[in-house]
Design a protein around this motif. Structure first.
Motif, short mmCIF file in Angstrom:
data_model
loop_
_atom_site.label_atom_id
_atom_site.label_comp_id
_atom_site.label_asym_id
_atom_site.label_seq_id
_atom_site.Cartn_x
_atom_site.Cartn_y
_atom_site.Cartn_z
N TYR B 230 0.83 -1.21 0.00
CA TYR B 230 0.00 0.00 0.00
C TYR B 230 0.86 1.25 0.00
CZ TYR B 230 -4.59 2.10 0.24
OH TYR B 230 -5.74 2.77 -0.10
N GLU B 231 1.99 1.20 0.74
CA GLU B 231 2.90 2.36 0.72
C GLU B 231 3.44 2.59 -0.69
OE1 GLU B 231 5.88 1.56 3.61
OE2 GLU B 231 4.61 2.06 5.31
N MET B 232 3.71 1.51 -1.43
CA MET B 232 4.19 1.66 -2.81
C MET B 232 3.08 2.20 -3.70
SD MET B 232 7.24 0.78 -2.35
CE MET B 232 7.93 0.79 -3.98
N LEU B 233 1.85 1.75 -3.47
CA LEU B 233 0.73 2.20 -4.31
C LEU B 233 0.48 3.70 -4.13
CD1 LEU B 233 -1.71 -0.81 -3.85
CD2 LEU B 233 -0.76 -0.02 -6.02
N ILE B 234 0.63 4.20 -2.90
CA ILE B 234 0.42 5.65 -2.70
C ILE B 234 1.72 6.41 -2.89
CG2 ILE B 234 -1.52 5.28 -1.13
CD1 ILE B 234 0.35 6.11 1.18
N ASP B 235 2.74 5.70 -3.32
CA ASP B 235 4.03 6.32 -3.63
C ASP B 235 4.68 6.97 -2.41
OD1 ASP B 235 5.29 8.58 -6.20
OD2 ASP B 235 5.96 6.60 -5.57
N ARG B 236 4.52 6.34 -1.23
CA ARG B 236 5.15 6.85 -0.01
C ARG B 236 5.77 5.68 0.76
NH1 ARG B 236 4.05 11.57 2.95
NH2 ARG B 236 5.38 10.60 4.49
N PRO B 237 6.87 5.11 0.22
CA PRO B 237 7.50 4.02 0.99
C PRO B 237 7.95 4.52 2.35
CG PRO B 237 8.88 4.71 -0.88
CD PRO B 237 7.61 5.43 -1.01
N ASP B 238 7.64 3.75 3.37
CA ASP B 238 7.88 4.18 4.74
C ASP B 238 8.37 2.98 5.56
OD1 ASP B 238 5.95 6.42 6.93
OD2 ASP B 238 7.99 5.69 7.04
N ARG B 239 7.93 2.84 6.79
CA ARG B 239 8.44 1.81 7.69
C ARG B 239 8.15 0.40 7.21
NH1 ARG B 239 10.38 3.67 12.32
NH2 ARG B 239 10.30 1.62 13.30
N ALA B 240 7.04 0.19 6.58
CA ALA B 240 6.70 -1.16 6.11
C ALA B 240 7.65 -1.58 5.00
CB ALA B 240 5.26 -1.21 5.62
N ALA B 241 7.91 -0.69 4.07
CA ALA B 241 8.83 -1.01 2.98
C ALA B 241 10.23 -1.31 3.55
CB ALA B 241 8.90 0.16 1.98
N LEU B 242 10.61 -0.52 4.56
CA LEU B 242 11.91 -0.77 5.20
C LEU B 242 11.90 -2.10 5.93
CD1 LEU B 242 14.65 0.60 5.74
CD2 LEU B 242 13.67 1.60 7.80
N GLY B 243 10.77 -2.42 6.55
CA GLY B 243 10.67 -3.67 7.31
C GLY B 243 10.74 -4.91 6.44
N MET B 244 10.43 -4.77 5.15
CA MET B 244 10.45 -5.94 4.27
C MET B 244 11.86 -6.53 4.16
SD MET B 244 7.51 -6.78 3.47
CE MET B 244 8.00 -8.11 2.39
N THR B 245 12.87 -5.68 4.28
CA THR B 245 14.24 -6.20 4.22
C THR B 245 14.49 -7.11 5.43
OG1 THR B 245 14.88 -4.08 3.25
CG2 THR B 245 16.65 -5.56 3.95
N SER B 246 14.10 -6.63 6.61
CA SER B 246 14.27 -7.45 7.82
C SER B 246 13.50 -8.75 7.70
CB SER B 246 13.76 -6.70 9.04
OG SER B 246 14.58 -5.62 9.36
#
Lengths: 205, 273
Positions: B230-246
């Motif tokens: 959802y962060e990618m869809l609204i074009d605002r990568p945030d904590r969730a996108a960062l958490g995907m690496t972990s």
């Protein structure tokens, strides 16, 4: 009478809610709306009962010096302090209540849940063995889903996310749906038994 | 040597997992979340169909234990809704959710100073009763809540103008780490025909799939991946996108430990016989 009256009340209440679902008559819907308000009040009373039970249990533990009674002191002190803070100072952002929530409860609660990650890893390492064909299928499916749900899955093979999606959408949904049907049919049967007075476990007997 | 593979002390496993999760956050190692889940896209598209002034209800039905997965969802949804000039009503069936809702509104409100509390977004707070609250909202939201979370009467809130019940809202999104999401489906969607979407923790993903297939949910965000989508869809990568690496590193590590344990098991099985 001690048993008959609750059974009669259960029957009348159950029949009313069953009938109101199918009857859009204004009088019935107005009664239904009013009863919903009563139910919310009763739920609030249940909360008071829960609090009283909690306090009584821990107070008994302290008084009798049962095992780990010291933790009960911490429980009761924390409970009353936060209650008083919320009632006296309010719970708006910036209040002491909000501070205890944000800087004590949130990190503690999050930490408790975070421990799961470590124990899952350790448990998976020790017990997840392909001892039987079924266990092997489970293991392979778990590995596919775990890889397919993270970005590296697509990097390993472009079809891995699709395979993950198939596992989640077809066999998993089939099993879940079967369980849901079973639970729903069981719930209907139990509900009917309670309404008709055949099931009395909720009366404590 | 093979015996060692099945008897690694768990403190080393704990250390490996701890480093796998912490290092990406410490060094901000972000990777693309990968293909967008179609269910996340369905939710996004449904919100995109809303017109300015439409109201959506976001039920913050989770506590601190589910925050890592669900808080980013709430933040992204509120950002999206306010960016489309929708009216955002936050409420919760979880006693701990009210202050978490305040946290979301405080964060997003600071990014959008032109949006006003009480006019563009509001926190209605917590009401006990679970499904009773949902049933009450289907009849009258102002009557069910009475005031917002700060004690302000509904009549004094401009955002509530024209909102009586579910018929006056575009969508309800339940963010939950428990069975509460099914309360919204059973009592919100089935009784009042309210459009419902879900944001759930990863362990609940399989449980909501049957409801997506039947159309009882218009869309869903599943776990941290759903939040990142959802962060990618609204074009605002945030904590969730960062958490995907972990999450990626942790998943690979767990699979590695499982395979290691199985290799050791099969290698030593003959000796145990």
């Amino acid at each position: 009478m001690q048993v008959q009256i609750p059974i009669l009340l259960s029957f009348l209440a159950g029949m009313f809610f069953l009938v109101q679902f199918f009857m859009p008559h204004q009088a019935i819907q107005a009664t239904y709306t009013e009863v919903l308000v009563w139910l919310r009040i009763i739920v609030a009373f249940a909360m008071i009962l829960g609090i009283a039970s909690l306090v009584q249990r821990h107070a008994t533990k302290i008084r009798r010096r049962q095992r780990d009674w010291q933790y009960s002191i911490i429980t009761l002190v924390s409970f009353f302090v936060v209650c008083i803070l919320g009632i006296v100072r309010g719970k708006d952002p910036g209040s002491a209540f909000a501070w205890t929530f944000s800087y004590m409860l949130v990190p503690l609660d999050a930490t408790m849940f975070s421990l799961l990650a470590f124990f899952i890893a350790s448990a998976a390492y020790r017990t997840f063995r392909a001892r039987t064909p079924e266990a092997t299928v489970l293991l392979v499916a778990a590995v596919i889903v775990m890889l397919g749900r993270v970005p590296i899955g697509e990097m390993i093979h472009r079809s891995l996310p699709d395979l993950t999606e198939w596992i989640m959408s077809v066999p998993t949904v089939a099993g879940k749906r079967a369980i849901l049907f079973g639970v729903a049919l069981g719930g209907i049967a139990t509900g009917l038994r309670i309404i008709l007075g055949l099931e009395r476990s909720h009366l404590g007997g | 040597m093979w015996e060692r593979l099945v008897s690694i002390d768990r403190k080393w496993i704990f250390l490996a997992i701890g480093l796998a999760v912490a290092l990406p956050f410490l060094f901000s190692w972000a990777i693309s979340p990968g293909p967008i889940d179609p269910r996340a896209r369905n939710l996004y598209d449904y919100l995109e169909q809303a017109r300015p002034g439409d109201a959506i209800i976001i039920a913050v039905d989770y506590g601190p234990s589910s925050m890592p997965e669900l808080h980013p969802m709430a933040t992204a949804l509120v950002r999206h809704a306010l960016g489309k000039d929708l009216r955002v009503l936050l409420m919760t069936l979880n006693p701990q959710g009210s202050l978490l809702a305040d946290d979301v509104l405080e964060a997003v409100g600071a990014e959008l100073p032109e949006k006003r509390y009480g006019k563009d977004y509001v926190n209605l707070g917590y009401k006990p009763g679970g499904y009773l609250v949902v049933l009450g909202m289907g009849d009258s939201i102002p009557k069910t809540f009475g005031t917002d979370a700060t004690g302000k009467p509904m009549a004094d809130l401009p955002i509530m103008k024209g909102i009586r019940n579910f018929r006056d809202t575009h969508l309800v999104v339940s963010l939950a780490g428990s069975n509460v999401v099914f309360t919204w489906i059973i009592f919100g969607h089935e009784k009042f025909d309210q459009a419902v979407a879900a944001g759930v923790t990863a362990v609940l993903t399989a449980d909501i799939y049957p409801y997506l297939d039947t159309g009882q949910l218009v869309g869903a965000l599943n776990g941290l991946k759903g939040a990142a989508d959802y962060e990618m869809l609204i074009d605002r990568p945030d904590r969730a996108a960062l958490g995907m690496t972990s999450q990626t590193v942790a998943h690979v590590l767990i699979i590695f430990f499982i395979l290691l344990g199985n290799v050791g098991y099969f290698a030593t099985r003959g000796r145990r016989r």
